[in-house]
Design a protein around this motif. Structure first.
Motif, PDB file in Angstrom:
ATOM      1  N   GLU A   1       0.552  23.107 -36.117  1.00 30.55           N
ATOM      2  CA  GLU A   1      -0.818  23.212 -35.604  1.00 30.55           C
ATOM      3  C   GLU A   1      -1.024  24.413 -34.702  1.00 30.55           C
ATOM      4  OE1 GLU A   1      -0.682  19.345 -33.919  1.00 30.55           O
ATOM      5  OE2 GLU A   1      -0.299  18.695 -35.982  1.00 30.55           O
ATOM      6  N   LYS A   2       0.008  24.767 -33.927  1.00 34.26           N
ATOM      7  CA  LYS A   2      -0.170  25.828 -32.933  1.00 34.26           C
ATOM      8  C   LYS A   2       0.126  27.218 -33.478  1.00 34.26           C
ATOM      9  CE  LYS A   2       1.094  22.666 -29.199  1.00 34.26           C
ATOM     10  NZ  LYS A   2       2.298  22.139 -28.524  1.00 34.26           N
TER      11      LYS A   2
ATOM     12  N   GLY B   1       0.797  -1.217   0.000  1.00 37.58           N
ATOM     13  CA  GLY B   1       0.000   0.000   0.000  1.00 37.58           C
ATOM     14  C   GLY B   1       0.836   1.275   0.000  1.00 37.58           C
ATOM     15  N   GLY B   2       2.116   1.183  -0.385  1.00 43.51           N
ATOM     16  CA  GLY B   2       2.965   2.376  -0.450  1.00 43.51           C
ATOM     17  C   GLY B   2       2.351   3.406  -1.384  1.00 43.51           C
ATOM     18  N   VAL B   3       2.161   4.600  -0.856  1.00 43.85           N
ATOM     19  CA  VAL B   3       1.467   5.637  -1.627  1.00 43.85           C
ATOM     20  C   VAL B   3       2.194   5.921  -2.942  1.00 43.85           C
ATOM     21  CG1 VAL B   3       0.680   8.034  -1.579  1.00 43.85           C
ATOM     22  CG2 VAL B   3       0.616   6.651   0.504  1.00 43.85           C
ATOM     23  N   ALA B   4       3.526   5.909  -2.861  1.00 47.74           N
ATOM     24  CA  ALA B   4       4.325   6.273  -4.024  1.00 47.74           C
ATOM     25  C   ALA B   4       4.111   5.327  -5.194  1.00 47.74           C
ATOM     26  CB  ALA B   4       5.797   6.308  -3.648  1.00 47.74           C
ATOM     27  N   ARG B   5       3.692   4.132  -4.907  1.00 42.23           N
ATOM     28  CA  ARG B   5       3.563   3.140  -5.981  1.00 42.23           C
ATOM     29  C   ARG B   5       2.182   3.089  -6.595  1.00 42.23           C
ATOM     30  NH1 ARG B   5       7.234  -1.772  -5.902  1.00 42.23           N
ATOM     31  NH2 ARG B   5       9.173  -0.890  -5.146  1.00 42.23           N
ATOM     32  N   ARG B   6       1.220   3.701  -5.918  1.00 44.91           N
ATOM     33  CA  ARG B   6      -0.134   3.657  -6.450  1.00 44.91           C
ATOM     34  C   ARG B   6      -0.184   4.444  -7.751  1.00 44.91           C
ATOM     35  NH1 ARG B   6      -3.457   5.432  -1.975  1.00 44.91           N
ATOM     36  NH2 ARG B   6      -2.813   3.534  -0.955  1.00 44.91           N
ATOM     37  N   PHE B   7      -0.953   3.942  -8.697  1.00 49.79           N
ATOM     38  CA  PHE B   7      -1.075   4.635  -9.978  1.00 49.79           C
ATOM     39  C   PHE B   7      -1.711   6.000  -9.771  1.00 49.79           C
ATOM     40  CE2 PHE B   7      -3.499   5.750 -13.779  1.00 49.79           C
ATOM     41  CZ  PHE B   7      -2.461   5.815 -14.682  1.00 49.79           C
ATOM     42  N   ASP B   8      -1.037   7.027 -10.205  1.00 47.64           N
ATOM     43  CA  ASP B   8      -1.534   8.388 -10.038  1.00 47.64           C
ATOM     44  C   ASP B   8      -1.837   8.962 -11.423  1.00 47.64           C
ATOM     45  OD1 ASP B   8      -1.809  11.127  -9.854  1.00 47.64           O
ATOM     46  OD2 ASP B   8      -0.410  11.297  -8.170  1.00 47.64           O
ATOM     47  N   PRO B   9      -3.136   9.064 -11.749  1.00 52.11           N
ATOM     48  CA  PRO B   9      -3.485   9.493 -13.106  1.00 52.11           C
ATOM     49  C   PRO B   9      -2.992  10.911 -13.438  1.00 52.11           C
ATOM     50  CG  PRO B   9      -5.445   9.338 -11.703  1.00 52.11           C
ATOM     51  CD  PRO B   9      -4.302   8.750 -10.929  1.00 52.11           C
ATOM     52  N   VAL B  10      -2.913  11.782 -12.417  1.00 50.23           N
ATOM     53  CA  VAL B  10      -2.470  13.155 -12.693  1.00 50.23           C
ATOM     54  C   VAL B  10      -0.996  13.165 -13.056  1.00 50.23           C
ATOM     55  CG1 VAL B  10      -2.137  15.457 -11.713  1.00 50.23           C
ATOM     56  CG2 VAL B  10      -4.234  14.182 -11.212  1.00 50.23           C
ATOM     57  N   LEU B  11      -0.205  12.450 -12.234  1.00 51.54           N
ATOM     58  CA  LEU B  11       1.235  12.346 -12.515  1.00 51.54           C
ATOM     59  C   LEU B  11       1.462  11.698 -13.868  1.00 51.54           C
ATOM     60  CD1 LEU B  11       3.351  11.323  -9.413  1.00 51.54           C
ATOM     61  CD2 LEU B  11       3.506  13.370 -10.856  1.00 51.54           C
ATOM     62  N   PHE B  12       0.684  10.646 -14.128  1.00 46.21           N
ATOM     63  CA  PHE B  12       0.831   9.937 -15.390  1.00 46.21           C
ATOM     64  C   PHE B  12       0.544  10.867 -16.568  1.00 46.21           C
ATOM     65  CE2 PHE B  12      -0.864   7.459 -18.921  1.00 46.21           C
ATOM     66  CZ  PHE B  12       0.179   6.573 -19.132  1.00 46.21           C
ATOM     67  N   ALA B  13      -0.534  11.638 -16.444  1.00 46.39           N
ATOM     68  CA  ALA B  13      -0.909  12.558 -17.523  1.00 46.39           C
ATOM     69  C   ALA B  13       0.185  13.598 -17.740  1.00 46.39           C
ATOM     70  CB  ALA B  13      -2.234  13.240 -17.195  1.00 46.39           C
ATOM     71  N   LYS B  14       0.764  14.056 -16.633  1.00 48.73           N
ATOM     72  CA  LYS B  14       1.829  15.066 -16.724  1.00 48.73           C
ATOM     73  C   LYS B  14       3.046  14.509 -17.444  1.00 48.73           C
ATOM     74  CE  LYS B  14       1.226  18.487 -13.090  1.00 48.73           C
ATOM     75  NZ  LYS B  14       1.444  18.687 -11.653  1.00 48.73           N
ATOM     76  N   ALA B  15       3.413  13.297 -17.043  1.00 46.19           N
ATOM     77  CA  ALA B  15       4.589  12.670 -17.655  1.00 46.19           C
ATOM     78  C   ALA B  15       4.346  12.431 -19.144  1.00 46.19           C
ATOM     79  CB  ALA B  15       4.911  11.359 -16.953  1.00 46.19           C
ATOM     80  N   GLU B  16       3.120  12.041 -19.452  1.00 48.22           N
ATOM     81  CA  GLU B  16       2.765  11.770 -20.840  1.00 48.22           C
ATOM     82  C   GLU B  16       2.803  13.066 -21.665  1.00 48.22           C
ATOM     83  OE1 GLU B  16       2.672   9.059 -22.114  1.00 48.22           O
ATOM     84  OE2 GLU B  16       1.569   9.246 -24.009  1.00 48.22           O
ATOM     85  N   GLN B  17       2.280  14.145 -21.073  1.00 47.82           N
ATOM     86  CA  GLN B  17       2.264  15.444 -21.737  1.00 47.82           C
ATOM     87  C   GLN B  17       3.690  15.900 -22.033  1.00 47.82           C
ATOM     88  OE1 GLN B  17       0.548  18.533 -19.283  1.00 47.82           O
ATOM     89  NE2 GLN B  17      -1.188  18.697 -20.670  1.00 47.82           N
ATOM     90  N   ARG B  18       4.528  15.703 -21.043  1.00 46.34           N
ATOM     91  CA  ARG B  18       5.923  16.091 -21.147  1.00 46.34           C
ATOM     92  C   ARG B  18       6.631  15.292 -22.259  1.00 46.34           C
ATOM     93  NH1 ARG B  18      10.666  18.816 -18.787  1.00 46.34           N
ATOM     94  NH2 ARG B  18      12.295  17.511 -19.639  1.00 46.34           N
ATOM     95  N   ARG B  19       6.327  13.986 -22.288  1.00 47.63           N
ATOM     96  CA  ARG B  19       6.943  13.130 -23.298  1.00 47.63           C
ATOM     97  C   ARG B  19       6.522  13.590 -24.702  1.00 47.63           C
ATOM     98  NH1 ARG B  19       6.027   8.718 -26.118  1.00 47.63           N
ATOM     99  NH2 ARG B  19       3.852   8.636 -25.468  1.00 47.63           N
ATOM    100  N   LEU B  20       5.254  13.939 -24.834  1.00 50.95           N
ATOM    101  CA  LEU B  20       4.758  14.393 -26.132  1.00 50.95           C
ATOM    102  C   LEU B  20       5.388  15.731 -26.523  1.00 50.95           C
ATOM    103  CD1 LEU B  20       0.980  13.421 -25.866  1.00 50.95           C
ATOM    104  CD2 LEU B  20       2.735  12.364 -27.322  1.00 50.95           C
ATOM    105  N   ALA B  21       5.541  16.632 -25.531  1.00 49.25           N
ATOM    106  CA  ALA B  21       6.135  17.938 -25.795  1.00 49.25           C
ATOM    107  C   ALA B  21       7.588  17.781 -26.254  1.00 49.25           C
ATOM    108  CB  ALA B  21       6.052  18.818 -24.558  1.00 49.25           C
ATOM    109  N   GLU B  22       8.299  16.872 -25.591  1.00 51.18           N
ATOM    110  CA  GLU B  22       9.694  16.611 -25.976  1.00 51.18           C
ATOM    111  C   GLU B  22       9.776  16.094 -27.406  1.00 51.18           C
ATOM    112  OE1 GLU B  22      11.489  13.911 -23.225  1.00 51.18           O
ATOM    113  OE2 GLU B  22      11.446  15.351 -21.554  1.00 51.18           O
ATOM    114  N   GLN B  23       8.903  15.117 -27.688  1.00 46.57           N
ATOM    115  CA  GLN B  23       8.876  14.523 -29.029  1.00 46.57           C
ATOM    116  C   GLN B  23       8.582  15.579 -30.085  1.00 46.57           C
ATOM    117  OE1 GLN B  23       6.003  11.379 -29.406  1.00 46.57           O
ATOM    118  NE2 GLN B  23       7.435   9.840 -28.632  1.00 46.57           N
ATOM    119  N   ASP B  24       7.607  16.429 -29.763  1.00 47.39           N
ATOM    120  CA  ASP B  24       7.170  17.457 -30.704  1.00 47.39           C
ATOM    121  C   ASP B  24       8.305  18.446 -30.977  1.00 47.39           C
ATOM    122  OD1 ASP B  24       5.249  18.619 -32.342  1.00 47.39           O
ATOM    123  OD2 ASP B  24       4.555  19.984 -30.755  1.00 47.39           O
ATOM    124  N   LEU B  25       9.003  18.827 -29.897  1.00 46.99           N
ATOM    125  CA  LEU B  25      10.095  19.788 -30.055  1.00 46.99           C
ATOM    126  C   LEU B  25      11.232  19.183 -30.896  1.00 46.99           C
ATOM    127  CD1 LEU B  25      11.224  22.574 -29.379  1.00 46.99           C
ATOM    128  CD2 LEU B  25      12.155  21.629 -27.267  1.00 46.99           C
TER     129      LEU B  25
END
Ligand code: C2E
Ligand code: MG
Ligand code: MG
Ligand code: MG
Length: 284
Positions: A69-70, A7-31
């Motif tokens: 696009e932007k 039940g370690g909090v750090a390991r629980r799936f966090d959709p907000v963190l996940f979305a942020k990391a995903e957004q960041r990955r896409l931004a990097e790719q785009d750049l």
């Protein structure tokens, strides 16, 4: 799965963190894709001579991303990421070369026309910088004295001794150095005696804080400092005629801002210069 691990909090799936990391990955790719595809442009903002009827004597090169696009993306939205991805030396090198070529084209009809180019911290600490600037000057044929390299205080401050060394080497090439956004950093005054600087760009926050009538202002104090250290001042972010008039009276010499012109593609500056020459001919 996270639960079974205790039940370690750090390991629980966090959709907000996940979305942020995903957004960041896409931004990097785009750049990276944009850099590969050559989607960057240099725009130029006129720098005017206040004592000479406000004629344009040079420009500052400002990078933009022409995103499919932007649309046109300003540097505030991609420079940090580019820096984190280690791409600023490469992008900055391209801006430098592009700007120097363009400056030489304008010098054809306007000898001595000046080009200002911004340098980031990662460019200043890049051991290849000196050779790169030398090679760009050789390749383009731009007279070194007509190139001004702009650094913010925070860039110069990272390692004062090292900065002073690199700036001296740049000055040996014949280029000039400007302290950008002057007055917004820490212990600015001590830098002026340590760093080989030629120009100070008075930050627009001070220009915009000038009182409408009379009264002392930080802008005025900065101009005194510039004179004391024998530096050429350029006032940034001049947005109205009143500010322009007051700065002229205070002896600012040069200025830049929306009141005179916004940053624009090279063709816009060419048209502005053509118009300016036509007006000068009429006056003669
Ligand atoms: P900076 O070097 O201080 O450039 C001046 C910024 O102020 C530009 O923003 C310009 O468009 C804006 N500006 C000019 N006149 C006015 C005015 O009257 N009012 C207001 N509110 N703003 C005005 P821009 O083009 O978005 O660039 C932001 C910053 O990004 C620059 O600040 C510079 O630090 C950095 N930058 C831009 N191009 C490059 C580049 O090629 N390389 C590096 N390393 N940095 C760059
Ligand atoms: Mg600048
Ligand atoms: Mg500035
Ligand atoms: Mg600024």
């Amino acid at each position: 799965r996270a639960k079974r691990d205790g039940g370690g909090v750090a390991r629980r799936f966090d959709p907000v963190l996940f979305a942020k990391a995903e957004q960041r990955r896409l931004a990097e790719q785009d750049l990276m894709r944009g850099l590969e595809a050559g989607e960057f442009e240099v725009h130029y903002q006129p720098i005017v001579d206040l004592d000479n009827g406000g004629i344009t004597v040079g420009v500052e090169a400002l990078v933009r991303w022409r995103h499919p696009e932007k649309g046109l993306v300003p540097p505030a939205l991609f420079l940090d990421l580019a820096e984190q991805l280690g791409q600023v030396p490469r992008l900055g090198g391209w801006v430098l070369e592009e700007a120097c070529r363009q400056a030489l084209a304008w010098q054809d009809r306007h000898p001595g026309f000046e080009m200002n180019v911004n340098l980031s911290a990662s460019q200043l600490t890049n051991p290849k910088l000196i050779d790169e600037v030398r090679e760009v000057l050789e390749r383009t044929g731009l007279p070194p004295q007509d190139l001004v390299l702009e650094l913010t205080e925070s860039v110069a401050l990272t390692d004062l001794v090292e900065s002073a060394r690199v700036l001296s080497q740049l000055k040996e090439l014949g280029v000039r150095i400007a302290l950008d956004d002057f007055g917004t950093g820490f212990s600015s005054l001590s830098h002026l005696s340590t760093l080989p600087v030629d120009v100070v760009k008075i930050d627009r926050s001070f220009v915009q804080a000038m009182p409408e009538t009379g009264g002392a202002s930080v802008a005025e104090a900065v101009l005194h400092i510039a004179r004391t250290f024998n530096l050429s001042p350029v006032a940034e972010g001049v947005e109205d005629a009143g500010q322009a008039e007051r700065l002229k009276d205070l002896g600012a010499g040069r200025a830049q801002g929306y009141h005179f012109a916004r940053p624009m593609p090279a063709i816009g500056v060419t048209e502005l210069l053509d118009k300016q020459s036509a007006e000068v001919k009429l006056e003669l």
